[in-house]
Write an enzyme that holds these catalytic residues in place. Structure first.
Site, PDB file in Angstrom:
ATOM      1  N   HIS A  45       0.782  -1.075  -0.008  1.00 21.50           N
ATOM      2  CA  HIS A  45      -0.159   0.119  -0.283  1.00 21.50           C
ATOM      3  C   HIS A  45       0.892   1.041  -0.116  1.00 21.50           C
ATOM      4  CE1 HIS A  45      -2.885   2.608   2.244  1.00 21.50           C
ATOM      5  NE2 HIS A  45      -3.676   2.264   0.927  1.00 21.50           N
ATOM      6  N   GLU A  72       0.128  -0.605  -4.751  1.00 23.85           N
ATOM      7  CA  GLU A  72      -1.289   0.245  -4.762  1.00 23.85           C
ATOM      8  C   GLU A  72      -0.830   1.765  -4.592  1.00 23.85           C
ATOM      9  OE1 GLU A  72      -4.209   3.016  -3.141  1.00 23.85           O
ATOM     10  OE2 GLU A  72      -2.353   2.343  -2.209  1.00 23.85           O
ATOM     11  N   ASP A  74      -1.754   6.359  -5.624  1.00 28.78           N
ATOM     12  CA  ASP A  74      -2.862   7.113  -5.742  1.00 28.78           C
ATOM     13  C   ASP A  74      -2.139   8.242  -6.746  1.00 28.78           C
ATOM     14  OD1 ASP A  74      -4.620   6.415  -3.428  1.00 28.78           O
ATOM     15  OD2 ASP A  74      -2.878   6.554  -2.541  1.00 28.78           O
ATOM     16  N   HIS A  87      -0.720  10.556  -2.061  1.00 36.60           N
ATOM     17  CA  HIS A  87      -2.148  10.142  -1.619  1.00 36.60           C
ATOM     18  C   HIS A  87      -3.154  11.201  -1.075  1.00 36.60           C
ATOM     19  CE1 HIS A  87      -4.884   9.055   1.875  1.00 36.60           C
ATOM     20  NE2 HIS A  87      -5.055   7.974   1.019  1.00 36.60           N
TER      21      HIS A  87
END
Length: 160
Positions: A45, A72, A74, A87
């Site tokens: 993450h 993962e 953003d 993020h």
């Protein structure tokens, strides 16, 4: 006539029973395999971060690749429309700058350091070049408004 109906009904019922038994015994659904089994892995993450390696940094993504973990991340747009990997909507937590990411241009964002490290805010293009298809990437598209400008830009970068 009644005997004929009873006989036909019995034959139909028996045929149905045999058909159902055949289905249960011989026609088993195949186990479905995902089209791409490589998507079934552990995911890091925001990259593999911690101990001096900030989240969403090129170093965190490199460590995830080396560990064989999917990533993962953003993405959101800078003021000048560049797809940036970050993020939070605000920069304060990771850079100490009290502004929103969308208020700065790519050049300004790439000068900021992440969490008192030497790591900078990367562009999505930089991350894709670094990963180079070694591990799967899950991309979360972020935006504070209803603009869909980010979607085609991410799609274009992924297709390239």
């Amino acid at each position: 006539m009644t005997a004929l109906i009873i006989t036909l009904s019995s034959i139909f019922s028996l045929s149905l029973l045999i058909f159902l038994l055949y289905i249960l015994l011989f026609v088993r659904p195949r186990a479905r395999r995902p089209e791409n089994e490589s998507l079934l892995c552990d995911y890091a993450h925001r990259g593999l971060h911690g101990r001096g390696v900030p989240e969403n940094s090129l170093k965190a993504f490199e460590l995830a690749c080396e560990a064989g973990k999917g990533i993962e991340l953003d993405v959101q747009l800078s003021r000048d429309g560049e797809v940036m990997v970050f993020h939070d909507y605000t920069l304060i937590r990771m850079t100490g700058v009290d502004k929103k990411l969308c208020e700065l241009d790519r050049s300004e964002l790439c000068e900021l350091t992440l969490a008192e490290s030497d790591q900078k805010i990367p562009t999505f293009s930089e991350v894709l070049a670094l990963v180079g298809g070694r591990v799967p990437i899950l991309v979360e598209l972020k935006g504070e408004d209803l603009s869909s400008d980010l979607c085609p830009k991410v799609a274009k970068l992924l297709s390239e």
